[in-house]
Design a protein around this motif. Structure first.
Motif, mmCIF file in Angstrom:
data_model
loop_
_atom_site.group_PDB
_atom_site.id
_atom_site.type_symbol
_atom_site.label_atom_id
_atom_site.label_comp_id
_atom_site.label_asym_id
_atom_site.label_seq_id
_atom_site.Cartn_x
_atom_site.Cartn_y
_atom_site.Cartn_z
ATOM 1 N N GLU A 29 0.841 -1.204 0.000
ATOM 2 C CA GLU A 29 0.000 0.000 0.000
ATOM 3 C C GLU A 29 0.877 1.256 0.000
ATOM 4 O O GLU A 29 0.589 2.230 -0.696
ATOM 5 N N ILE A 78 2.187 1.918 -3.513
ATOM 6 C CA ILE A 78 1.185 2.524 -4.404
ATOM 7 C C ILE A 78 0.950 3.971 -4.009
ATOM 8 O O ILE A 78 0.958 4.874 -4.851
ATOM 9 N N LEU A 79 0.752 4.202 -2.707
ATOM 10 C CA LEU A 79 0.484 5.569 -2.244
ATOM 11 C C LEU A 79 1.662 6.481 -2.559
ATOM 12 O O LEU A 79 1.479 7.630 -2.963
ATOM 13 N N GLU A 99 1.758 6.943 -6.498
ATOM 14 C CA GLU A 99 0.581 7.408 -7.231
ATOM 15 C C GLU A 99 -0.346 8.293 -6.409
ATOM 16 O O GLU A 99 -1.236 8.933 -6.980
ATOM 17 N N PHE A 147 -3.497 9.017 -3.629
ATOM 18 C CA PHE A 147 -4.810 8.382 -3.537
ATOM 19 C C PHE A 147 -5.914 9.386 -3.816
ATOM 20 O O PHE A 147 -5.715 10.602 -3.728
ATOM 21 N N MET A 185 -4.399 5.021 -5.766
ATOM 22 C CA MET A 185 -5.283 4.215 -4.925
ATOM 23 C C MET A 185 -6.634 4.931 -4.848
ATOM 24 O O MET A 185 -6.682 6.147 -4.672
ATOM 25 N N ILE A 216 -10.292 5.130 -2.941
ATOM 26 C CA ILE A 216 -10.948 4.702 -1.702
ATOM 27 C C ILE A 216 -12.379 5.229 -1.709
ATOM 28 O O ILE A 216 -12.632 6.367 -1.308
ATOM 29 N N ARG A 230 3.320 12.449 -1.438
ATOM 30 C CA ARG A 230 3.703 11.062 -1.757
ATOM 31 C C ARG A 230 4.750 10.541 -0.782
ATOM 32 O O ARG A 230 4.743 9.367 -0.412
ATOM 33 N N LEU A 261 2.896 9.745 2.431
ATOM 34 C CA LEU A 261 2.055 8.568 2.219
ATOM 35 C C LEU A 261 2.897 7.319 2.064
ATOM 36 O O LEU A 261 2.561 6.253 2.587
ATOM 37 N N GLY A 262 4.001 7.437 1.340
ATOM 38 C CA GLY A 262 4.864 6.281 1.091
ATOM 39 C C GLY A 262 5.589 5.827 2.338
ATOM 40 O O GLY A 262 5.860 4.641 2.522
ATOM 41 N N ARG A 304 -4.538 2.959 5.163
ATOM 42 C CA ARG A 304 -3.726 2.167 4.238
ATOM 43 C C ARG A 304 -2.259 2.425 4.538
ATOM 44 O O ARG A 304 -1.871 3.547 4.882
ATOM 45 N N GLY A 305 -1.464 1.363 4.406
ATOM 46 C CA GLY A 305 -0.019 1.508 4.578
ATOM 47 C C GLY A 305 0.399 1.709 6.013
ATOM 48 O O GLY A 305 1.509 2.135 6.290
#
Lengths: 571, 571
Positions: free
Chosen positions: A476, A479-480, A483, A485, A563, A565, B477, B480-481, B508-509
């Motif tokens: 996750e 992807i986050l 890209e 979300f 992502m 949601i 990003r 988030l990553g 997520r993540g």
């Protein structure tokens, strides 16, 4: 091309993935939980007669795509149900990839005896204090014997990039296993401690059934340059430096730091240590007499910054480009005490650990931009490796004459190169055991063979979280991180099939201007309305409509796959 | 220590950040939009008498922390309002970091004339076809003159890691500027094309006012090894290989591929090209007579896989560890046509571009794990660089005798090392201009000086999105990553101050098991209820309560800081 045969054609027994049979009586079992197929978290588990002996218990540092992870531990779950069977943990030396996971093991059973050299145990104790753990320990030195359950451990001095490193010979009725730990064969070591080839030769003559040997530099031809050679390079740097001098290295590399101190003394510069681990470890080394400090040589950083720049040298952490380290801050111009001036000299007296290249060059470029002369391994010999290259690995094989070799401590390229070296020295291909983490090797009746494997995973340390973050969370994050979300929330009234609140959108990491979504939002509302008009009010189905609509729009418009949601709430 | 003085003490004029004055009449202005302080997106803009000349227009490949980004362009916004003033774009050679941004420039004005060599223009045309653009072009060769507006361009053959590379001397009434492009001085080039030192000497004698020279290898001592040396190494690899042989290299390195073809012919192996760019570029090179292919040598990949492995060599892309390349798939064992067998040989006949280390070693380890012998730059001389090292840069400076030097094409460490080399050869420090992207240099009355700077940014290509993703999205990003996110949605009825639907959480993540949030959800609902009871119904304030509650809980419990997205909807 080179004197190193880069690979061997050994067959692929490691692909055998069946569970191992019970260990036959009289057999010695060997399994690595880390360090095979990777550089780091070294940990071997030996079993004999119901008892376990652990050799090293280190951590692995994450790769770039293991985002947010602090550390990776060996999968201690494999031995969790057998903690009471552990006779001891033998520590070959004090590097993090050999001792870093000890706190996590001791949290599971606090009284497991730790066996290691004086410096190793001192570093472990300092680490465990931070985790509020007080270990049971046994201090040993090269030449010592120690009996841990059925394992008679004989320790052998080896030379490495940290003082007080040991190899260990483990004698059991099943045979003798020798584990080199990490080693090299510097013939002019600064502290006079040579790798004890005599001991390896004697053990070889007595019979080594299985040798586990450090593969890190198996691809590197020849023999190691003496650590002593760096002293001359440092002296040369000191000679040329007319302003501030900063030397960065590993915080455990006592010999390297010793040479900086020696050069400083010769060149009448005072020395200040910068960075928490540097201050701590050099304190330990000094207390144990491993670091010789001339009277009056050391000053505090406060004192150093108040002195004329040409009269001091700062010895700092940060040689791996760590952005929060003292050197990282200096390179960005935001260290609160040290400002880099044009004409300053910075030496990165360390290797460049694979994976850190971008970070290290960022620091070098930052320093260069500010006007510093940066001396690093690409431009001068300010580092020699701590691991035996091909020539020395061949030498050890010829001296120790093991019946079987299991290359350890290396990625696949290193393990296979080590296997090729062994074949060159005359070992039969089937006597080289290429294994990866979890592979089970039994030594029985003088024969070593892979008998199966146990599944081993990656245990991630993520803040205070140990093990909760797994592959799913990491995927996750990937992807986050790549890209971003798009989250869409809509409140519907199922009984009437109407949208109570217009679709609410939150997007991050996708585009700086949220207006790009105006068109998409219109499409989502339109499709949702149509679905509701068709009498479909199931929140799961409505979520699918949102996901499909926005997914198709993003893909068509941007060729991206953030992502998505969707949340459908009913009132 | 080394024969390369690693740095210079040139002062820091680049820190000057004021806007430049209008260009005085008779002056020549130089500004780089890329390639200074970085390796990539090389682009220099010259201005004289109201006209612009662009030299190269390349792309930069993103670093690991620029997640999801495909390419980084020079900031074309700087010249956007002056497109009609561009007399021409001169292309020194066909590498992506010199031609990759051409499509984006031509989208702004399609008829800008492109001036370059035959091979360079052929590669550009192939690229532009994919973007459905048909350029106006002028073909030139070493020795040719071309007048573009007020700029008289004289082209000089140079030797580089791609055929048909050029340097350019730009003659204007303000003086002569020479731009080396990328070059080295291989004295035994495979195609016989030497760097034309005679031309540089003649121009030097006539007077070069400002030299812009490739700094990429300024930190590397000595002289380049001839490309020819690799032929012997390849022959040796061919001699030893008994099964399938795969050679991977850059898809534009015609000379390297030529040597593979030559070795294949000698060793009676057929050759198949693998990978889209390899097939395309080698087709172009063959059509132009730059790649000599013996009759019957080439086969298709289908034919190659049907032949006995010892009779073929595959020439493949993927030498930089690209996971989706043919070689990347083979290393993971999921290429649909080629399966690596124990005993196969794979050669990575290329450099390791900084930043790609982890990816490349992953491929090498994957191949080694499957049993392949992997020959790469760490284990054999299968690559020589395309850039002039210190010895050759000194030679050029001594031959060309420029009045001023502006090091280009390099990170700060390279630019500064180049400056130090110039000082060594006797150039006065103030005649070396250390600049970074956006710095404006004027040549007026025989004097070159920094006069100011214009802000230049990073333009990110992200899928079909050009420029919409900026620093804000990238920062999101990163968070988030590294940390993942926690999104909480609650529906309230403001008139009654009640929660209509319990708080809905999407994370997520963060942790594989969502149950870790049970306690946090309870806390959020409790705090929300209390706030509502106090009469506070403002959605923004309620969002703050959610953010603070969950933020504190995560920080206390895990020492992490995921992105927190509260949404309060009213019904």
């Amino acid at each position: 091309m080179t004197d190193v045969p880069v690979s061997s054609r050994a067959t692929q027994p490691h692909l055998d993935r069946k569970a191992p049979p019970p260990l036959p009586e009289g057999g010695l079992r060997v399994m690595a939980l880390g360090g095979l197929g990777e550089i780091g978290r070294n940990m071997a588990v030996l079993e004999f007669d119901g008892k376990l002996l652990v050799i090293d218990c280190g951590v692995l540092f994450p790769e770039a795509d293991q985002r947010g992870i602090d550390l990776i531990l060996p999968d201690l779950g494999v031995i969790e149900h057998r903690l009471d069977d552990i006779a001891a943990v033998v520590l070959t030396h004090g590097h993090e990839d050999h001792i870093g996971a000890i706190p996590y093991l001791l949290r599971m059973r606090g009284d497991i005896p730790l066996v290691g050299s004086r410096f190793t145990l001192a570093l472990v104790r300092a680490k465990l204090r931070e985790h509020r753990l007080d270990p049971t320990s046994v201090e040993v030195a090269g030449g010592d014997d120690h009996l841990a359950g059925p394992f008679r451990c004989e320790f052998i001095a080896v030379n490495h990039s940290i003082p007080d490193a040991l190899a260990v010979a483990v004698h059991t009725p099943a045979g003798t296993l020798v584990h080199t730990g990490d080693f090299k064969m510097d013939q002019l070591p600064l502290d006079g401690v040579l790798t004890d080839l005599g001991a390896f030769a004697r053990l070889g003559a007595e019979g080594i059934d299985l040798l586990l040997s450090d593969s890190t530099n198996a691809e590197v031809p020849g023999f190691v340059t003496s650590e002593r050679a760096i002293g001359h390079v440092l002296d040369d740097v000191f000679d040329r430096a007319t302003q501030r001098l900063i030397v960065s290295s590993f915080a455990s590399h006592v010999h390297r730091i010793q040479q900086v101190l020696d050069s400083a003394e010769t060149h009448r510069r005072k020395v200040a240590f910068v960075g928490r681990s540097m201050v701590r470890n050099m304190g330990v080394a000094r207390d144990l007499g491993l670091l010789r400090v001339a009277p009056g040589l050391m000053v505090s950083l406060d004192e150093a910054t108040a002195m004329p720049p040409e009269q001091v040298v700062l010895v700092s952490t940060g040689s791996q480009g760590e952005p929060l380290s003292a050197l990282g801050r200096m390179a960005r111009g935001d260290h609160h005490q040290v400002t880099i001036e044009a004409g300053d000299t910075v030496v990165l007296a360390s290797s460049l650990v694979p994976g850190n290249e971008t970070a290290v060059y960022k620091v070098i470029n930052g320093l260069a931009r500010l006007g510093a002369t940066v001396v690093h391994k690409d431009t001068a010999r300010v580092h020699v490796s701590g691991h035996a290259p091909a020539g020395e690995l061949r030498t050890l094989l010829n001296v120790a004459k093991p019946r079987y070799l299991m290359p350890v401590h290396g990625e696949w390229r290193h393990l296979r190169a080590h296997a090729a070296l062994a074949e060159e020295t005359g070992m039969a291909r089937e006597r080289v055991i290429l294994a990866e983490n979890g592979i089970v090797v039994d030594l029985l009746d003088g024969k070593a063979a892979i008998v199966g494997s146990v599944p081993v995973g990656d245990v991630y340390v993520d803040g205070l979280n140990v093990g909760d973050v797994g592959e799913e969370s990491l995927q996750e994050r990937r992807i986050l991180g790549d890209e971003g979300f798009v989250a869409l929330t809509v409140v519907v009234e199922p009984s009437t099939g109407t949208i109570v609140r217009p679709v609410h959108l939150s997007a991050r990491g996708f585009a700086d201007d949220p207006a790009v979504f105006d068109e998409a939002l219109r499409l989502v509302e339109e499709n949702l309305r149509r679905t509701l008009e068709d009498g479909e009010t199931d929140p799961h189905r409505l979520s699918q409509v949102i996901r499909r609509t926005i997914g198709k729009w993003v893909s068509d418009t941007y060729r991206r796959r953030p992502m998505i949601i969707p949340t459908v709430l009913e009132v």
